[in-house]
Design a protein around this motif. Structure first.
Motif, PDB file in Angstrom:
ATOM      1  N   PRO A 121       0.830  -1.205   0.000  1.00  0.00           N
ATOM      2  CA  PRO A 121       0.000   0.000   0.000  1.00  0.00           C
ATOM      3  C   PRO A 121       0.865   1.256   0.000  1.00  0.00           C
ATOM      4  O   PRO A 121       1.924   1.287   0.624  1.00  0.00           O
ATOM      5  CB  PRO A 121      -0.793  -0.123   1.307  1.00  0.00           C
ATOM      6  N   PRO A 122       0.443   2.295  -0.697  1.00  0.00           N
ATOM      7  CA  PRO A 122       1.179   3.560  -0.640  1.00  0.00           C
ATOM      8  C   PRO A 122       1.286   4.043   0.802  1.00  0.00           C
ATOM      9  O   PRO A 122       0.387   3.820   1.625  1.00  0.00           O
ATOM     10  CB  PRO A 122       0.311   4.502  -1.484  1.00  0.00           C
ATOM     11  N   ALA A 123       2.396   4.695   1.120  1.00  0.00           N
ATOM     12  CA  ALA A 123       2.652   5.114   2.496  1.00  0.00           C
ATOM     13  C   ALA A 123       2.355   6.587   2.742  1.00  0.00           C
ATOM     14  O   ALA A 123       1.935   6.964   3.836  1.00  0.00           O
ATOM     15  CB  ALA A 123       4.112   4.820   2.855  1.00  0.00           C
ATOM     16  N   SER A 124       2.577   7.430   1.750  1.00  0.00           N
ATOM     17  CA  SER A 124       2.451   8.869   1.965  1.00  0.00           C
ATOM     18  C   SER A 124       1.037   9.390   1.760  1.00  0.00           C
ATOM     19  O   SER A 124       0.721  10.503   2.172  1.00  0.00           O
ATOM     20  CB  SER A 124       3.403   9.618   1.025  1.00  0.00           C
ATOM     21  N   ARG A 125       0.187   8.620   1.113  1.00  0.00           N
ATOM     22  CA  ARG A 125      -1.199   9.003   0.858  1.00  0.00           C
ATOM     23  C   ARG A 125      -2.099   7.806   1.149  1.00  0.00           C
ATOM     24  O   ARG A 125      -1.721   6.656   0.934  1.00  0.00           O
ATOM     25  CB  ARG A 125      -1.420   9.434  -0.597  1.00  0.00           C
TER      26      ARG A 125
END
Length: 392
Positions: free
Chosen positions: A37-41
């Motif tokens: 999963p994306p971490a920053s968004r």
């Protein structure tokens, strides 16, 4: 090989499809793991439902859903690290999928999410109300749906309500209803503001057709209960307004863009913040969108924009007016991509877009390399052309 596609002018033009899909795995290790999963968004794809093409139904019949194919598509999105926003507008909520169907979809998808460890949030609205309703009935309908969503363990998205729009006589009515629901919610929810371009019945939501006035009411709801609001989901197709709105949110309250025209710039953000995402266009863009945000995780905003900016032409095409029929293009691309075996929609909405519109959607998606099997996509596109009398 070329294929003849009809244009908006009624003329046929030759198009040469790709022979290989694009490779979107550009981050380190993505070719192997790929699904982190994306971490920053925080990124949700609002997912479509797959109709049962063999059901003997009509436009006014309850939706007949192919549950196996519908859940398989959600597993596809989760496998790429995206969250699923369930039973939303993209799932034809209020446009073919009634509350009974939505409730079953929520139960099944939430159970599937638990089984595979996928992130899910589900829409709670008032669409069990089929006629005029007063504010007490609207509140009770919201309560019933919120209770169901929470009982599955999924996050809740309080959807904009046609019934509330019809029953409310002032901004105070919105403050009262939403205030009650937020006090009652067991966990923070996402508040959903869907503009009238997506649903004309929502004109004047938050008590005013003037968007500046409506925005103030919306922000007042959030400010009164910041501990119960995970975020807001804004679908007004107005990037400037979204940026101004997100800058005024209380600390810790996210802004999830629902702007299918300006999402790359809104997700990338600026020195004062950024938007997360809850988007219908991330249904057909799933693998590409997830990889783009993982590139953004590394701090490479330029690389993120390089991946995502070229998709905007396709999104603007799918969401062109009348915007509410964008679902037809989304399901059409899922068929071409091999995620389902047919181009049939609940409510018969496969007929809501013209052949030239669908042909252009195919051309744009193929140009982006979105089809895992371009030969299959071409063959299916030609089969549709055959039905319309366009020979190879």
């Amino acid at each position: 090989m070329t294929i003849r596609l009809p244009g908006a002018d009624g003329r046929l033009r030759a198009y040469t499809p790709r022979t290989e899909p694009a490779d979107f795995s550009v981050t380190a290790g993505a070719g192997g793991a790929g699904g982190a999963p994306p971490a920053s968004r925080t990124v949700f794809s609002a997912a479509h439902v797959v109709a049962d093409p063999y059901a003997d139904t009509g436009p006014d019949s309850p939706a007949a859903v192919d549950w196996d194919a519908t859940l398989a598509f959600r597993r596809h999105l989760w496998s790429h690290g995206l969250g699923v926003a369930e039973a939303m507008d993209t799932a034809q909520r209020g446009m073919g999928l009634d509350w009974a169907g939505a409730a079953e979809l929520i139960r099944r998808s939430a159970a599937e999410a638990r089984a595979v460890g996928g992130r899910i949030a589900c829409g709670a609205g008032t669409d069990q109300l089929t006629g005029p309703a007063d504010l007490a009935a609207v509140r009770a309908a919201y309560e019933e749906q919120l209770a169901l969503v929470e009982s599955t363990g999924a996050g809740a998205i309080l959807m904009a309500s046609r019934a509330l729009s019809a029953a409310a006589t002032s901004a105070d009515d919105y403050l009262t209803v939403y205030g009650h629901l937020l006090r009652q919610a067991s966990e923070p929810v996402i508040l959903h503001w869907l503009g009238p371009m997506f649903d004309p019945a929502l004109e004047g939501y938050w008590g005013s057709a003037d968007l500046d006035t409506a925005t103030e009411t919306f922000l007042e709801v959030v400010a009164a209960h910041p501990d119960k609001v995970d975020g807001i989901k804004v679908s007004l197709l107005d990037a400037r307004r979204e940026v101004e709105l997100r800058r005024r949110l209380p600390q810790g309250v996210r802004c999830y863009t629902g702007d299918d025209f300006h999402y790359p710039e809104l997700i990338a953000g600026d020195e004062r913040g950024f938007s997360h995402a809850l988007l219908g266009i991330f249904d057909p863009l799933g693998p590409l969108a997830a990889e783009a945000v993982r590139v953004l995780d590394t701090g490479d905003t330029e690389g993120f924009r390089k991946l995502l900016d070229p998709t905007v032409d396709l999104s603007r095409h799918l969401f062109e007016a009348p915007t509410r029929f964008y679902k037809t293009g989304v399901v059409f691309l899922a068929w071409l991509a091999g995620h389902q075996s047919h181009f049939t929609m609940v409510g018969g909405l496969q007929s809501a877009r013209s052949l030239p519109h669908l042909a252009r959607a195919y051309e744009l998606a193929d140009g982006l390399g979105l089809f895992p099997d371009p030969v299959l996509a071409e063959r299916r596109m030609q089969s549709l052309l055959d039905v319309y009398g366009v020979s190879a």
